[in-house]
Design a protein around this motif. Structure first.
Motif, PDB file in Angstrom:
ATOM      1  N   TYR B  64       0.877  -1.177   0.000  1.00 41.16           N
ATOM      2  CA  TYR B  64       0.000   0.000   0.000  1.00 41.16           C
ATOM      3  C   TYR B  64       0.910   1.222   0.000  1.00 41.16           C
ATOM      4  O   TYR B  64       1.881   1.259   0.751  1.00 41.16           O
ATOM      5  N   HIS B  66       1.472   5.380   0.283  1.00 36.89           N
ATOM      6  CA  HIS B  66       1.070   6.764   0.579  1.00 36.89           C
ATOM      7  C   HIS B  66       1.757   7.657  -0.452  1.00 36.89           C
ATOM      8  O   HIS B  66       2.982   7.599  -0.589  1.00 36.89           O
ATOM      9  N   ARG B  70       3.319  10.768   5.490  1.00 39.86           N
ATOM     10  CA  ARG B  70       2.358  11.249   6.473  1.00 39.86           C
ATOM     11  C   ARG B  70       2.690  10.810   7.891  1.00 39.86           C
ATOM     12  O   ARG B  70       1.984  11.145   8.821  1.00 39.86           O
ATOM     13  N   THR B  74      -0.068   7.343  10.585  1.00 37.97           N
ATOM     14  CA  THR B  74      -0.940   7.164   9.418  1.00 37.97           C
ATOM     15  C   THR B  74      -0.617   5.850   8.707  1.00 37.97           C
ATOM     16  O   THR B  74      -1.522   5.157   8.236  1.00 37.97           O
ATOM     17  N   ARG B  77      -2.199   3.111  10.598  1.00 35.49           N
ATOM     18  CA  ARG B  77      -3.652   3.158  10.405  1.00 35.49           C
ATOM     19  C   ARG B  77      -4.027   2.501   9.079  1.00 35.49           C
ATOM     20  O   ARG B  77      -4.952   1.683   9.014  1.00 35.49           O
ATOM     21  N   THR B  78      -3.289   2.860   8.016  1.00 37.25           N
ATOM     22  CA  THR B  78      -3.558   2.259   6.702  1.00 37.25           C
ATOM     23  C   THR B  78      -3.313   0.750   6.756  1.00 37.25           C
ATOM     24  O   THR B  78      -4.122  -0.040   6.251  1.00 37.25           O
ATOM     25  N   ARG B  81      -6.061  -1.140   8.778  1.00 38.12           N
ATOM     26  CA  ARG B  81      -7.330  -1.186   8.025  1.00 38.12           C
ATOM     27  C   ARG B  81      -7.211  -2.172   6.859  1.00 38.12           C
ATOM     28  O   ARG B  81      -8.140  -2.953   6.598  1.00 38.12           O
ATOM     29  N   ALA B  82      -6.067  -2.161   6.168  1.00 40.30           N
ATOM     30  CA  ALA B  82      -5.864  -3.074   5.038  1.00 40.30           C
ATOM     31  C   ALA B  82      -5.910  -4.525   5.521  1.00 40.30           C
ATOM     32  O   ALA B  82      -6.528  -5.385   4.885  1.00 40.30           O
ATOM     33  N   ASP B  85      -9.441  -5.477   6.268  1.00 39.74           N
ATOM     34  CA  ASP B  85     -10.176  -5.636   5.000  1.00 39.74           C
ATOM     35  C   ASP B  85      -9.787  -6.927   4.278  1.00 39.74           C
ATOM     36  O   ASP B  85     -10.594  -7.524   3.572  1.00 39.74           O
ATOM     37  N   ARG B 175      -0.438  11.305  13.789  1.00 43.74           N
ATOM     38  CA  ARG B 175       0.219  11.122  12.496  1.00 43.74           C
ATOM     39  C   ARG B 175       1.644  10.583  12.676  1.00 43.74           C
ATOM     40  O   ARG B 175       2.149   9.863  11.838  1.00 43.74           O
TER      41      ARG B 175
END
Lengths: 108, 217
Positions: B64, B66, B70, B74, B77-78, B81-82, B85, B175
């Motif tokens: 993934y 960015h 960031r 962050t 967080r990504t 969540r990934a 998912d 962040r």
């Protein structure tokens, strides 16, 4: 005399810029009112310096210049705080965008 | 050791300009059969090409990206969540600088698999740490206690394990490096069961030079 001229010119320029921004919908009606109060005050205090002394005395501050400096410093700090909040909000928005783009690009 | 399939474990690796170490770290995780979710946090060195190269050659790595840097918070967080998912049941966070031993992952996920905890923090031995890092981490533990009301022995550890449910309820807003303390606070706020497991730390010039940077505003 120079102080009075400079102050008045800055005040008039400020009013013109404020109206121009309002006409372009870049300033809200509340924002326009706030800026007009500020610029009219700048003109008023420039043309009639003793007026600031009278207000200073009413507030228990010795000199008119001290009153103007205090108001100026408080105003500058208020604007700084507003700008800090705005930058922080923009940072949050950018972070949210970067996060979502990373997830969506991977899904595509 | 509780039974599990390696592919049910997703290891989230936040990566930022780690061209020297990232390949070794990710290969070692893939070699052990884990699914790896690398979050490239806007790297400006050759890290993106290295990640793309590994992803094209081997199964089990998701990258993934960015578009701009960031911060660690962050990136985590990504990554979390990934992982949620993608349906992982156990999610581990793992630093890309080579400071963690991949063999410690089994130890940190064990309490989750046994149902004894929702989150596990891998705690490093402070006595083995360089003095400046040890003092910095002790200070961060105190601040974590002060601001989040949680006493932990290593609040800044990058090796953590979460159940999918825990990962989905933890709401990360930080962040930067403040995320480590924030995660501890979120564990407390959500009433999650936390355990600490001792882990090894591998000290190299890269791992010593990295760490929390002060963020004043």
């Amino acid at each position: 005399m120079i102080y009075q001229v400079i102050g008045t010119v800055i005040g008039i320029a400020g009013i013109i810029v404020s109206f121009a921004r309002f006409r372009e919908s870049r300033t809200s009606p509340g924002g326009l009112l706030l800026w007009l109060i500020l610029w009219v005050s700048v003109i008023l205090f420039s043309l009639n310096p003793p007026f600031s002394t009278r207000i200073a005395n009413l507030l228990g501050i010795g000199r008119g210049l001290d009153f103007l400096l205090i108001i100026g410093i408080l105003g500058a700090y208020y604007l700084l705080f507003r700008i800090y909040l705005m930058v922080d909000r923009i940072q949050q928005d950018i972070t949210e965008l970067v996060h979502e783009i990373a997830l969506r690009e991977h899904d595509d | 050791m509780a039974e599990h399939r390696q592919e049910d474990v997703a290891v989230v690796v936040p990566v930022y300009n780690e061209e020297k170490t990232v390949a070794g770290v990710i290969e070692s995780l893939l070699d052990r059969g884990y699914r790896v979710i690398a979050v490239d946090d806007g790297s400006r060195d050759s890290t993106p090409e290295i990640l793309a190269g590994i992803a094209s050659e081997r199964d089990g790595l998701s990258v993934y990206t960015h578009v701009i840097n960031r911060g660690l918070g962050t990136a985590l967080r990504t990554g979390l969540r990934a992982a949620v998912d993608e349906g992982a049941s156990c999610i581990v966070t793992f630093d890309a600088d080579g400071q963690h031993d991949p063999d410690d992952i089994e130890g940190v996920i064990e309490p989750l698999l046994k149902g004894e905890a929702d989150v596990v923090i891998g705690s490093r031995d402070f006595s083995e740490m360089p003095l400046s890092r040890s003092l910095g981490n002790t200070l961060m533990n105190l601040l974590t206690l002060l601001f989040y009301g949680c006493r932990v022995s290593d609040s800044q550890s990058g090796l953590r394990a979460f159940t999918a449910r825990a990962a989905s309820v933890i709401d990360i807003k930080s962040r930067g490096y403040g995320v480590s303390s924030e995660i501890i606070g979120e564990i407390h706020r959500n009433g999650l069961r936390m355990r600490e497991v001792t882990i090894k730390t591998i000290y190299t010039p890269e791992t010593i030079s990295k760490g929390p940077a002060p963020q004043w505003v």
